[in-house]
Enzyme design. Structure first.
Site, short mmCIF file in Angstrom:
data_model
loop_
_atom_site.label_atom_id
_atom_site.label_comp_id
_atom_site.label_asym_id
_atom_site.label_seq_id
_atom_site.Cartn_x
_atom_site.Cartn_y
_atom_site.Cartn_z
N HIS A 176 13.98 18.71 0.66
CA HIS A 176 13.81 17.44 1.39
C HIS A 176 14.40 16.23 0.68
O HIS A 176 14.32 15.12 1.20
CB HIS A 176 12.32 17.20 1.66
CG HIS A 176 11.67 18.36 2.34
ND1 HIS A 176 11.00 19.34 1.63
CD2 HIS A 176 11.65 18.73 3.63
CE1 HIS A 176 10.57 20.26 2.47
NE2 HIS A 176 10.94 19.94 3.68
N GLU A 195 -6.27 4.84 6.24
CA GLU A 195 -4.82 5.05 6.31
C GLU A 195 -4.62 6.56 6.34
O GLU A 195 -5.56 7.28 6.67
CB GLU A 195 -4.10 4.32 5.17
CG GLU A 195 -4.63 4.59 3.78
CD GLU A 195 -4.18 5.90 3.20
OE1 GLU A 195 -5.01 6.86 3.23
OE2 GLU A 195 -3.06 5.99 2.69
N MET A 196 -3.41 7.07 6.04
CA MET A 196 -3.19 8.48 6.32
C MET A 196 -2.50 9.26 5.19
O MET A 196 -2.04 10.39 5.43
CB MET A 196 -2.40 8.63 7.63
CG MET A 196 -3.12 7.97 8.80
SD MET A 196 -2.30 8.17 10.39
CE MET A 196 -2.71 9.87 10.76
N GLU A 197 -2.42 8.70 3.99
CA GLU A 197 -1.66 9.40 2.93
C GLU A 197 -2.31 9.44 1.54
O GLU A 197 -2.00 10.31 0.74
CB GLU A 197 -0.25 8.75 2.78
CG GLU A 197 0.67 8.95 3.95
CD GLU A 197 0.44 7.93 5.07
OE1 GLU A 197 -0.23 6.90 4.82
OE2 GLU A 197 0.89 8.18 6.21
N ARG A 203 1.71 4.20 -3.85
CA ARG A 203 1.83 4.10 -2.40
C ARG A 203 1.70 2.64 -2.00
O ARG A 203 0.79 1.93 -2.47
CB ARG A 203 0.76 4.95 -1.71
CG ARG A 203 0.49 4.56 -0.27
CD ARG A 203 -0.10 5.66 0.57
NE ARG A 203 -0.70 5.13 1.78
CZ ARG A 203 -0.01 4.62 2.81
NH1 ARG A 203 1.32 4.58 2.78
NH2 ARG A 203 -0.64 4.16 3.88
N GLY A 236 1.37 0.70 1.52
CA GLY A 236 1.28 0.93 2.96
C GLY A 236 0.44 -0.09 3.68
O GLY A 236 0.12 -1.16 3.14
N THR A 237 0.11 0.24 4.92
CA THR A 237 -0.76 -0.60 5.74
C THR A 237 -2.01 0.21 6.11
O THR A 237 -2.01 1.43 5.97
CB THR A 237 -0.05 -1.07 7.02
OG1 THR A 237 0.33 0.08 7.77
CG2 THR A 237 1.16 -1.93 6.70
N GLY A 287 5.29 4.36 3.74
CA GLY A 287 5.39 5.45 4.71
C GLY A 287 6.74 5.43 5.41
O GLY A 287 7.36 6.47 5.66
N ASP A 306 -4.68 -3.86 10.74
CA ASP A 306 -5.32 -3.54 12.03
C ASP A 306 -6.83 -3.56 11.83
O ASP A 306 -7.34 -2.78 11.01
CB ASP A 306 -4.87 -2.16 12.50
CG ASP A 306 -3.36 -2.04 12.55
OD1 ASP A 306 -2.76 -2.72 13.40
OD2 ASP A 306 -2.80 -1.32 11.71
#
Ligand code: HPA
Length: 233
Positions: free
Chosen positions: A5, A178-180, A88, A90-91, A21, A203
């Site tokens: 990758h 969040e997601m990570e 990281r 991010g939001t 992200g 958000d």
């Protein structure tokens, strides 16, 4: 050596890599804040860059959205490119009524509904590097950034079917979602690297407020500068 990758040559990444992200945010970070930034990989449009900040080498590599994607990139960076520190950037969505939008949050622990940390045998709890966290708190104090610290929920689901989930997590003391982060903390612990998650609140899941695209950019830029100072301290 290229991985499935990442197509960069050996030594292409600095010891410290910032991970947004979004690949467009990676390009923005490199173009706006790094000196002499060069693209080092672009497999699947996931553009990574290396440059310098205040004279110190720093790289930026997108994680993509969600823990499966973040796990792939963080593993390959640490295991095959020798990266030592991942930050990281991010939001996040907010669970706590009294935490406003536009704040930067440092994740002092990640909790998750993902199977990834347990499936990999990661230690529990999922924690950031104590050193990176202390540096972030010091740099924030020195530069006037109002840094919130607390537990982050790393979710596998963006469109939660039920608001009661938010309320339960807020009652358990979780600040934001969040997601990570959980994948980053798990893999860094397993691979012997250091990690920290910094996220800007964009958000609000209690009030329903969302930052506009312009507001997101300005608020995120404050966090990116904080992360770059942490990366080069
Ligand atoms: N949920 C999950 N991840 C997010 C959110 C959210 O509301 N906002 C930004 N990242």
């Amino acid at each position: 050596m290229p991985t499935p990758h990442i197509s960069a040559p050996d030594g292409a990444f600095a010891d410290t890599v910032l991970m947004p992200g979004d690949p467009k945010r990676a390009a923005h970070l490199a173009e706006t804040f790094l000196d002499g930034a060069e693209m080092v990989t672009e497999v699947r449009g996931m553009t990574g860059f290396t440059g310098t900040y205040g004279g110190t080498p720093v790289s930026v590599m997108p994680s993509g959205m969600g823990m499966p994607s973040a796990a792939i990139y963080s593993t390959e960076l640490i295991r095959f490119y020798g990266v030592r520190r991942l930050i990281r950037v991010g939001t996040c969505g907010v669970y706590q009524p009294d935490l406003p939008l536009r704040r930067v949050v440092a994740g002092t622990e990640a909790v998750t509904d993902s199977n990834i940390p347990a499936a990999l045998g990661a230690p529990h709890p999922l924690l950031p590097s104590a050193e990176l966290l202390a540096t972030a708190e010091q740099v924030a104090a020195d530069t006037g950034v109002d840094l919130a610290t607390g537990t982050i929920f790393s979710s596998d689901i963006f469109y939660e079917p039920d608001d009661a989930t938010h309320e339960a997590r807020a009652a358990a003391g979780v600040l934001v979602v969040e997601m990570e982060a959980a994948a980053l903390y798990a893999i860094s612990a397993l691979e012997g690297a250091e990690a920290l998650t910094l996220v800007t609140t964009t958000d609000h899941l209690v009030t329903g407020e969302h930052l506009t695209a312009d507001e997101r950019q300005t608020s995120v830029d404050e966090m990116l500068e904080l992360a770059l100072r942490v990366a080069t301290t």
